[in-house]
Design an enzyme around this catalytic site. Sequence first.
Site, PDB file in Angstrom:
ATOM      1  N   HIS A  27       8.434  13.664   2.029  1.00  0.00           N
ATOM      2  CA  HIS A  27       8.362  12.221   2.271  1.00  0.00           C
ATOM      3  C   HIS A  27       9.740  11.685   2.667  1.00  0.00           C
ATOM      4  O   HIS A  27       9.880  10.951   3.645  1.00  0.00           O
ATOM      5  CB  HIS A  27       7.840  11.499   1.022  1.00  0.00           C
ATOM      6  N   ASP A  43       1.617   2.751  -5.111  1.00  0.00           N
ATOM      7  CA  ASP A  43       2.772   1.860  -4.968  1.00  0.00           C
ATOM      8  C   ASP A  43       2.620   1.078  -3.661  1.00  0.00           C
ATOM      9  O   ASP A  43       3.174   1.447  -2.626  1.00  0.00           O
ATOM     10  CB  ASP A  43       4.050   2.716  -4.964  1.00  0.00           C
ATOM     11  N   GLN A  93      10.198  -4.750   3.231  1.00  0.00           N
ATOM     12  CA  GLN A  93      11.082  -3.686   2.732  1.00  0.00           C
ATOM     13  C   GLN A  93      12.223  -3.390   3.717  1.00  0.00           C
ATOM     14  O   GLN A  93      13.384  -3.280   3.329  1.00  0.00           O
ATOM     15  CB  GLN A  93      10.241  -2.422   2.510  1.00  0.00           C
ATOM     16  N   ASP A 150      10.398   3.908 -10.369  1.00  0.00           N
ATOM     17  CA  ASP A 150       9.756   4.649  -9.285  1.00  0.00           C
ATOM     18  C   ASP A 150      10.758   5.608  -8.651  1.00  0.00           C
ATOM     19  O   ASP A 150      11.799   5.181  -8.152  1.00  0.00           O
ATOM     20  CB  ASP A 150       9.204   3.676  -8.235  1.00  0.00           C
ATOM     21  N   GLU A 164       3.952   7.264   7.219  1.00  0.00           N
ATOM     22  CA  GLU A 164       4.087   8.661   7.638  1.00  0.00           C
ATOM     23  C   GLU A 164       2.863   9.126   8.420  1.00  0.00           C
ATOM     24  O   GLU A 164       2.974   9.823   9.419  1.00  0.00           O
ATOM     25  CB  GLU A 164       4.191   9.570   6.413  1.00  0.00           C
ATOM     26  N   LYS A 207       7.956  -4.288  -2.689  1.00  0.00           N
ATOM     27  CA  LYS A 207       7.282  -3.351  -3.578  1.00  0.00           C
ATOM     28  C   LYS A 207       6.698  -4.012  -4.824  1.00  0.00           C
ATOM     29  O   LYS A 207       5.712  -3.536  -5.371  1.00  0.00           O
ATOM     30  CB  LYS A 207       8.284  -2.292  -4.068  1.00  0.00           C
ATOM     31  N   ARG A 238       6.010  -2.876   4.386  1.00  0.00           N
ATOM     32  CA  ARG A 238       7.104  -2.205   5.103  1.00  0.00           C
ATOM     33  C   ARG A 238       8.021  -3.178   5.818  1.00  0.00           C
ATOM     34  O   ARG A 238       9.221  -2.926   5.949  1.00  0.00           O
ATOM     35  CB  ARG A 238       6.541  -1.205   6.123  1.00  0.00           C
ATOM     36  N   THR A 281       1.362  -2.819  -8.176  1.00  0.00           N
ATOM     37  CA  THR A 281       1.287  -1.368  -8.338  1.00  0.00           C
ATOM     38  C   THR A 281      -0.009  -1.104  -9.087  1.00  0.00           C
ATOM     39  O   THR A 281      -0.227  -1.677 -10.151  1.00  0.00           O
ATOM     40  CB  THR A 281       2.477  -0.837  -9.173  1.00  0.00           C
ATOM     41  N   GLU A 290       0.967   8.294  -5.433  1.00  0.00           N
ATOM     42  CA  GLU A 290       1.965   8.872  -6.341  1.00  0.00           C
ATOM     43  C   GLU A 290       1.274   9.359  -7.608  1.00  0.00           C
ATOM     44  O   GLU A 290       0.160   8.946  -7.926  1.00  0.00           O
ATOM     45  CB  GLU A 290       3.019   7.826  -6.739  1.00  0.00           C
ATOM     46  N   GLU A 292       1.112   3.897  -1.116  1.00  0.00           N
ATOM     47  CA  GLU A 292       1.820   5.159  -1.343  1.00  0.00           C
ATOM     48  C   GLU A 292       1.085   5.878  -2.475  1.00  0.00           C
ATOM     49  O   GLU A 292       0.921   5.310  -3.561  1.00  0.00           O
ATOM     50  CB  GLU A 292       3.289   4.934  -1.745  1.00  0.00           C
TER      51      GLU A 292
HETATM   52 CA    CA Z   1       7.128   4.571  -4.064  1.00  0.00          CA
END
Ligand code: CA
Length: 406
Positions: free
Chosen positions: A121, A215, A222, A114, A346, A235, A219, A239, A183, A181
């Site tokens: 970002h 993904d 993480q 990844d 975000e 993470k 948080r 996925t 992607e 996320e």
């Molecule tokens: Ca990611």
Amino acid sequence: MINETHDLKLQSWVESANRPGCDFPIQNLPLGVFRTQTDSRPRTGVAIGDFVLGLEPWLSGETLNGYLALPATQRRDLRRELSKALAKGSPKRDLIAQAECKMMLPALIGDYTDFYASIEHATNVGRMFRPDNPLLPNYKHVPIAYHGRSSSIVVSGTEVRRPLGQLGEGRFGASKELDYEVELGAFIGPGNVMGEPIPIHRAEQHIAGVCLLNDWSARDIQRWEYQPLGPFLGKNFATSISPWMVTVEALEPFRVSPAEHDPSPPPYLQTVGPASFDITLEVWLRSSSMAQPMLVSQGSFKDMYWTLAQMVAHHTSNGCPLRPGDLIGSGTVSGPQKRNRGCLLEQTWRGAEPLLLPNGETRLFLEDGDEVVLRGDCVRNGFARIGLGACGGRVLPAISYNQGID
Ligand code: CA
């Protein structure tokens, strides 16, 4: 290279493929793996309108790995043949309705990496955690990535269980900050021999196609674990990817020049010309009490700082071997506007701006029962719109602490 398979006037004998707004017109021809209720054997197929055409006459195998190992020229030849077989005027063949197909992962994914290729970002997240120094000094020199986990990659529609984890010192439990996320995923075609880097001018030949990728990220887990070695359990619990791999051949009309690089990257990462793609990516969210999903964000892959070719060249620059079917994640696709922010962290600016849902609910992070659906498409005047389909997943409650950790 744009050729007759991209012609806007080309129509299919599969009428649903000619409908405006259809994700899978004859100019797309994405590949996937499916099975049906009456036949549990996995088969490869190409999506056309609302249907699937089995690839048996052209390809053998229960995954796309054999296809992915083909040189780019043979992949192009197959696209030509499929286009001819499905064009109006060609003899009709047996089709299977997509509604009757259970889609599976398109390939056996050996390794998953990844990246972190969106400068918007990286800057946004950096600003939240390091207001004085949002972008780390290496960002414009080295495409940042970590090795993910292929065992937890699941196909669209698979439910995702909220993970348990360490949320801080002395705190273990269900994550309270579950996020998505958005992607772009990229499947590696032919690989390279260990010890032999793929040069940037050949890197594109090693990318076979793209998909949508979510993904999922916890948080709180993480934040507590990520220093000094980067993401791990925050993470690797899940996925999600979309089932249809849109080939790089289908993306040809949507090439654009990548973001300006200042300073210039090192020579082994320098590209010329339209090395990026304008692919719109959307995030839709539906809570368990909403009838319809709401559009949360919309961005484009063209805003990414690093291209797919740069990711491949960098990944192999030390001699690391990539293999057919390996998956690359682009990193969260965000852009300069608020509506381009590709994750809740975000979107809500770390909780300062809660997301308001149409039914009056608010979200800082995902709640149990929430469904996240990614969508994507490519649009350009003079060419047929092609879609990436959908990548959806609903959040299941965490397993109870005692069941999970005995
Ligand atoms: Ca990611």
